[in-house]
Design an enzyme around this catalytic site. Structure first.
Site, PDB file in Angstrom:
ATOM      1  N   GLY A  11      36.440  39.909  26.901  1.00  0.00           N
ATOM      2  CA  GLY A  11      36.087  39.907  28.330  1.00  0.00           C
ATOM      3  C   GLY A  11      35.168  38.758  28.674  1.00  0.00           C
ATOM      4  N   GLY A  14      34.918  37.428  32.275  1.00  0.00           N
ATOM      5  CA  GLY A  14      34.404  38.311  33.328  1.00  0.00           C
ATOM      6  C   GLY A  14      32.970  37.983  33.694  1.00  0.00           C
ATOM      7  N   ASP A  61      44.514  40.314  23.138  1.00  0.00           N
ATOM      8  CA  ASP A  61      44.572  41.291  24.224  1.00  0.00           C
ATOM      9  C   ASP A  61      44.198  42.655  23.653  1.00  0.00           C
ATOM     10  N   LEU A  83      33.431  43.795  25.935  1.00  0.00           N
ATOM     11  CA  LEU A  83      33.244  43.865  27.384  1.00  0.00           C
ATOM     12  C   LEU A  83      34.582  43.914  28.128  1.00  0.00           C
ATOM     13  N   ALA A  85      37.843  45.045  29.835  1.00  0.00           N
ATOM     14  CA  ALA A  85      38.312  46.315  30.390  1.00  0.00           C
ATOM     15  C   ALA A  85      39.033  46.066  31.708  1.00  0.00           C
ATOM     16  N   SER A  87      38.310  47.019  34.820  1.00  0.00           N
ATOM     17  CA  SER A  87      36.973  47.498  35.180  1.00  0.00           C
ATOM     18  C   SER A  87      36.864  48.031  36.607  1.00  0.00           C
ATOM     19  N   TYR A  98      47.694  52.133  32.082  1.00  0.00           N
ATOM     20  CA  TYR A  98      47.218  50.834  31.588  1.00  0.00           C
ATOM     21  C   TYR A  98      45.704  50.895  31.341  1.00  0.00           C
ATOM     22  N   THR A 130      29.460  53.045  30.542  1.00  0.00           N
ATOM     23  CA  THR A 130      29.194  52.939  31.981  1.00  0.00           C
ATOM     24  C   THR A 130      28.574  54.195  32.580  1.00  0.00           C
ATOM     25  N   GLU A 132      29.569  55.429  35.138  1.00  0.00           N
ATOM     26  CA  GLU A 132      30.677  56.237  35.667  1.00  0.00           C
ATOM     27  C   GLU A 132      30.938  57.466  34.794  1.00  0.00           C
ATOM     28  N   TYR A 154      39.448  55.680  35.256  1.00  0.00           N
ATOM     29  CA  TYR A 154      38.609  54.685  34.552  1.00  0.00           C
ATOM     30  C   TYR A 154      37.537  55.388  33.726  1.00  0.00           C
ATOM     31  N   LYS A 158      36.888  55.496  29.705  1.00  0.00           N
ATOM     32  CA  LYS A 158      35.627  55.004  29.128  1.00  0.00           C
ATOM     33  C   LYS A 158      34.932  56.106  28.315  1.00  0.00           C
ATOM     34  N   ARG A 189      30.052  38.236  40.545  1.00  0.00           N
ATOM     35  CA  ARG A 189      30.722  39.530  40.634  1.00  0.00           C
ATOM     36  C   ARG A 189      32.114  39.358  41.232  1.00  0.00           C
TER      37      ARG A 189
HETATM   38  P1  NAP Z   1      35.021  42.049  34.856  1.00  0.00           P
HETATM   39  O1  NAP Z   1      34.314  40.957  35.577  1.00  0.00           O
HETATM   40  O2  NAP Z   1      36.108  42.795  35.546  1.00  0.00           O
HETATM   41  O3  NAP Z   1      35.587  41.425  33.490  1.00  0.00           O
HETATM   42  C1  NAP Z   1      36.503  42.127  32.695  1.00  0.00           C
HETATM   43  C2  NAP Z   1      36.960  41.241  31.566  1.00  0.00           C
HETATM   44  O4  NAP Z   1      37.876  41.961  30.741  1.00  0.00           O
HETATM   45  C3  NAP Z   1      37.680  39.961  32.013  1.00  0.00           C
HETATM   46  O5  NAP Z   1      37.312  38.907  31.162  1.00  0.00           O
HETATM   47  C4  NAP Z   1      39.151  40.330  31.802  1.00  0.00           C
HETATM   48  O6  NAP Z   1      39.972  39.199  31.564  1.00  0.00           O
HETATM   49  C5  NAP Z   1      39.029  41.136  30.528  1.00  0.00           C
HETATM   50  N1  NAP Z   1      40.198  41.984  30.255  1.00  0.00           N
HETATM   51  C6  NAP Z   1      40.762  42.887  31.078  1.00  0.00           C
HETATM   52  N2  NAP Z   1      41.805  43.473  30.470  1.00  0.00           N
HETATM   53  C7  NAP Z   1      41.913  42.914  29.246  1.00  0.00           C
HETATM   54  C8  NAP Z   1      42.810  43.077  28.159  1.00  0.00           C
HETATM   55  N3  NAP Z   1      43.827  43.944  28.219  1.00  0.00           N
HETATM   56  N4  NAP Z   1      42.610  42.351  27.030  1.00  0.00           N
HETATM   57  C9  NAP Z   1      41.599  41.436  26.967  1.00  0.00           C
HETATM   58  N5  NAP Z   1      40.738  41.226  27.983  1.00  0.00           N
HETATM   59  C10 NAP Z   1      40.894  41.959  29.103  1.00  0.00           C
HETATM   60  O7  NAP Z   1      33.970  43.154  34.351  1.00  0.00           O
HETATM   61  P2  NAP Z   1      32.369  43.056  34.202  1.00  0.00           P
HETATM   62  O8  NAP Z   1      31.758  43.487  35.484  1.00  0.00           O
HETATM   63  O9  NAP Z   1      32.010  41.774  33.581  1.00  0.00           O
HETATM   64  O10 NAP Z   1      32.122  44.254  33.185  1.00  0.00           O
HETATM   65  C11 NAP Z   1      32.175  44.047  31.776  1.00  0.00           C
HETATM   66  C12 NAP Z   1      32.375  45.384  31.073  1.00  0.00           C
HETATM   67  O11 NAP Z   1      31.299  46.261  31.397  1.00  0.00           O
HETATM   68  C13 NAP Z   1      33.638  46.131  31.452  1.00  0.00           C
HETATM   69  O12 NAP Z   1      34.076  46.812  30.305  1.00  0.00           O
HETATM   70  C14 NAP Z   1      33.171  47.134  32.498  1.00  0.00           C
HETATM   71  O13 NAP Z   1      34.035  48.251  32.511  1.00  0.00           O
HETATM   72  C15 NAP Z   1      31.800  47.466  31.973  1.00  0.00           C
HETATM   73  N6  NAP Z   1      30.805  47.861  32.947  1.00  0.00           N
HETATM   74  C16 NAP Z   1      30.531  47.049  34.005  1.00  0.00           C
HETATM   75  C17 NAP Z   1      29.517  47.404  34.882  1.00  0.00           C
HETATM   76  C18 NAP Z   1      29.179  46.544  36.073  1.00  0.00           C
HETATM   77  O14 NAP Z   1      28.491  47.048  36.972  1.00  0.00           O
HETATM   78  N7  NAP Z   1      29.583  45.277  36.090  1.00  0.00           N
HETATM   79  C19 NAP Z   1      28.774  48.582  34.665  1.00  0.00           C
HETATM   80  C20 NAP Z   1      29.073  49.354  33.546  1.00  0.00           C
HETATM   81  C21 NAP Z   1      30.068  48.972  32.680  1.00  0.00           C
HETATM   82  P3  NAP Z   1      40.722  38.420  32.779  1.00  0.00           P
HETATM   83  O15 NAP Z   1      39.696  37.451  33.318  1.00  0.00           O
HETATM   84  O16 NAP Z   1      41.848  37.775  32.090  1.00  0.00           O
HETATM   85  O17 NAP Z   1      41.129  39.459  33.786  1.00  0.00           O
HETATM   86  N1  GDD Z   2      35.064  48.418  45.855  1.00  0.00           N
HETATM   87  C1  GDD Z   2      34.714  48.981  47.029  1.00  0.00           C
HETATM   88  N2  GDD Z   2      35.222  48.461  48.182  1.00  0.00           N
HETATM   89  N3  GDD Z   2      33.863  50.022  47.019  1.00  0.00           N
HETATM   90  C2  GDD Z   2      33.484  50.544  48.207  1.00  0.00           C
HETATM   91  C3  GDD Z   2      33.954  50.043  49.422  1.00  0.00           C
HETATM   92  C4  GDD Z   2      34.881  48.957  49.411  1.00  0.00           C
HETATM   93  O1  GDD Z   2      35.355  48.477  50.429  1.00  0.00           O
HETATM   94  N4  GDD Z   2      33.389  50.759  50.417  1.00  0.00           N
HETATM   95  C5  GDD Z   2      32.588  51.665  49.867  1.00  0.00           C
HETATM   96  N5  GDD Z   2      32.643  51.546  48.507  1.00  0.00           N
HETATM   97  C6  GDD Z   2      31.934  52.417  47.559  1.00  0.00           C
HETATM   98  C7  GDD Z   2      32.840  53.009  46.470  1.00  0.00           C
HETATM   99  O2  GDD Z   2      33.527  54.148  46.973  1.00  0.00           O
HETATM  100  C8  GDD Z   2      31.800  53.346  45.399  1.00  0.00           C
HETATM  101  O3  GDD Z   2      31.259  54.631  45.666  1.00  0.00           O
HETATM  102  C9  GDD Z   2      30.728  52.273  45.589  1.00  0.00           C
HETATM  103  O4  GDD Z   2      30.986  51.647  46.854  1.00  0.00           O
HETATM  104  C10 GDD Z   2      30.708  51.198  44.507  1.00  0.00           C
HETATM  105  O5  GDD Z   2      32.027  50.701  44.326  1.00  0.00           O
HETATM  106  P1  GDD Z   2      32.319  49.390  43.422  1.00  0.00           P
HETATM  107  O6  GDD Z   2      31.487  48.264  43.869  1.00  0.00           O
HETATM  108  O7  GDD Z   2      33.802  49.206  43.423  1.00  0.00           O
HETATM  109  O8  GDD Z   2      31.780  49.783  41.988  1.00  0.00           O
HETATM  110  P2  GDD Z   2      31.928  51.129  41.123  1.00  0.00           P
HETATM  111  O9  GDD Z   2      30.580  51.772  41.122  1.00  0.00           O
HETATM  112  O10 GDD Z   2      33.075  51.941  41.538  1.00  0.00           O
HETATM  113  O11 GDD Z   2      32.261  50.548  39.677  1.00  0.00           O
HETATM  114  C11 GDD Z   2      31.502  49.474  39.127  1.00  0.00           C
HETATM  115  O12 GDD Z   2      30.351  49.986  38.478  1.00  0.00           O
HETATM  116  C12 GDD Z   2      30.622  50.836  37.348  1.00  0.00           C
HETATM  117  C13 GDD Z   2      29.260  51.311  36.802  1.00  0.00           C
HETATM  118  O13 GDD Z   2      28.827  52.411  37.530  1.00  0.00           O
HETATM  119  C14 GDD Z   2      32.400  48.719  38.156  1.00  0.00           C
HETATM  120  O14 GDD Z   2      31.735  47.559  37.735  1.00  0.00           O
HETATM  121  C15 GDD Z   2      32.726  49.556  36.923  1.00  0.00           C
HETATM  122  O15 GDD Z   2      33.405  48.740  35.959  1.00  0.00           O
HETATM  123  C16 GDD Z   2      31.402  50.051  36.309  1.00  0.00           C
HETATM  124  O16 GDD Z   2      31.655  50.869  35.185  1.00  0.00           O
END
Ligand code: NAP
Ligand code: GDD
Length: 353
Positions: A11, A14, A61, A83, A85, A87, A98, A130, A132, A154, A158, A189
């Site tokens: 990842g 990402g 992958d 990392l 996923a 996501s 998937y 996460t 989540e 999701y 996880k 982001r």
């Molecule tokens: P992101 O920006 O969506 O990045 C996801 C990465 O995973 C990208 O590099 C993507 O590659 C790669 N990927 C997806 N499917 C794959 C596959 N089948 N094989 C290999 N690589 C694959 O996510 P992020 O926000 O950086 O989050 C990183 C990790 O932390 C994720 O596992 C997410 O679920 C977890 N997480 C995130 C948050 C958050 O708030 N950001 C919070 C808790 C946990 P491509 O560029 O090719 O799509």
């Molecule tokens: N995406 C999105 N788009 N979310 C919205 C919107 C919209 O237009 N309007 C309201 N929301 C609300 C969603 O319903 C959710 O309750 C909240 O905003 C946050 O949504 P996201 O920003 O899509 O993030 P997430 O919390 O669902 O998931 C992210 O955080 C997780 C950790 O808690 C992702 O990064 C996950 O990969 C990560 O695990």
């Protein structure tokens, strides 16, 4: 002199992977990243470090065991940061199978690849778990002992990842850890997550590039931190004496509505919200124009609405500072970055006219 460490990041393209790659390079690591084949070769988030002799990219992958065994066997990493996923929570309702394949079985594939390559005793593994997992929360704030109640495909996937990490830790004494990270955001982001969607739209509206922003549940509450601060924690978790699992959060909660008010304020637009539920609107106080509307398209079949983390353990055991970047600073960093992008786009538009 201690041996130079080798890290593998899945990842790496990402948000988190790109910051982590920079961070590990700055610590002197040899950094390997796993990328997927795509029809466009441009990798925006890591473009600036490609070409660094200590940074190497490999195709693999998470849905392909053979590619992972080959990669891990070649690189022989001291540390793996998993990392990668699918996501996006809302997208997981559209592609649940998937999502399970990559976010659940993908973790198992990495663990088995490490064992098959004879690295179980030496390689430390970080799993991107996460908040989540807490889903339909059973306790506020959520800490390491809070029962899980995953509330999306999701989160269910996880949850498998979380437990298989713990299982391999117990069964094979592997150094495997879960970072249970709450939402963390940044100027890198993805544009369909709510924070970035808002800062991008606010900036584009400011420059007349967009009319309106459509959002879903404005009352949803999140514990939002700055991604750069969270990356350090991933590394700290793998430097501990013992493998363990940690909640990583700020301990502060805000609604989507609050995020929007602040982001629009940061680009110079004062909003007020009127109405309720699907009829709620964000109105520009100065002009009376409706800039935000609610669209049921962004409602989820089940939504997680009350995330608030308790980072006490990470503070005490890792010495991590959960409030390095405040909520207000985070929104400003994102709004300023998108404002610069919108300004450049507007300039190009004006030159063409
Ligand atoms: P992101 O920006 O969506 O990045 C996801 C990465 O995973 C990208 O590099 C993507 O590659 C790669 N990927 C997806 N499917 C794959 C596959 N089948 N094989 C290999 N690589 C694959 O996510 P992020 O926000 O950086 O989050 C990183 C990790 O932390 C994720 O596992 C997410 O679920 C977890 N997480 C995130 C948050 C958050 O708030 N950001 C919070 C808790 C946990 P491509 O560029 O090719 O799509
Ligand atoms: N995406 C999105 N788009 N979310 C919205 C919107 C919209 O237009 N309007 C309201 N929301 C609300 C969603 O319903 C959710 O309750 C909240 O905003 C946050 O949504 P996201 O920003 O899509 O993030 P997430 O919390 O669902 O998931 C992210 O955080 C997780 C950790 O808690 C992702 O990064 C996950 O990969 C990560 O695990």
């Amino acid at each position: 002199m201690s041996k130079r460490k080798t890290a593998l990041i899945t990842g790496v393209t990402g948000q988190d992977g790109s910051y982590l790659a920079e961070f590990l390079l700055s610590k002197g690591y040899d950094v390997h990243g796993c990328i997927r084949r795509s029809s466009t070769d441009y990798r925006e988030r890591i473009d600036h470090i490609e070409g660094n002799p200590d940074f190497h990219l490999h195709y693999a992958d998470l849905s392909d065991s053979v590619s992972l065994v080959k990669l891990i066997g070649e690189v022989k990493p001291d540390e793996i940061y998993n990392l990668a996923a699918q996501s996006h929570v809302q997208v997981s309702f559209d592609v649940p199978e998937y999502t399970a394949n990559v976010d659940a079985l993908g973790v198992l594939r990495i663990l088995e690849a490490v064992r098959l390559c004879g690295l179980a005793d030496t390689c430390r593994i970080y799993q991107a778990s996460t908040s989540e997992l807490f889903g339909r929360v059973e306790e506020v704030p959520q800490r390491e002992t809070t029962p899980f109640h995953p509330y999306s495909p999701y989160a269910v996937a996880k949850q498998y990842g979380y437990w298989i990490i713990r299982e391999y830790r117990d069964a094979y004494h592997m150094f495997c850890c879960n970072g249970i990270l709450f939402n963390h955001e940044s100027e890198r982001r993805g544009e369909t997550f709510v924070t970035r969607k808002i800062t991008l739209a606010a900036s584009r509206i400011k420059y007349g590039l967009q009319e309106k922003l459509y959002l879903g549940n404005l009352s949803s509450r999140r514990d939002w931190g700055y991604a750069k601060d969270y990356i350090e924690c991933m590394w700290l978790i793998l430097q501990s004496d013992e493998p363990d699992d940690y909640v990583i959060a700020t301990g502060e909660q805000h609604t989507v509505r609050e995020f929007a008010l602040l982001a629009f304020h940061d680009v110079g637009i004062e909003l007020e919200f009127t109405g309720e539920g699907p009829d709620e609107k964000g109105i520009d106080k100065a002009t009376g124009r409706t800039l935000i509307e609610v669209s049921p398209d962004f409602y989820r079949p089940t939504d997680v609405v009350n995330l608030l983390g308790d980072p006490t353990k990470a503070k005490a055991k890792l010495g991590w500072n959960p409030q390095k970047t405040s909520f207000e600073e985070l929104v400003k960093i994102m709004a300023d970055s998108d404002l610069r992008k919108a300004e450049a786009e507007a300039r190009t538009r004006d030159l063409r006219q």
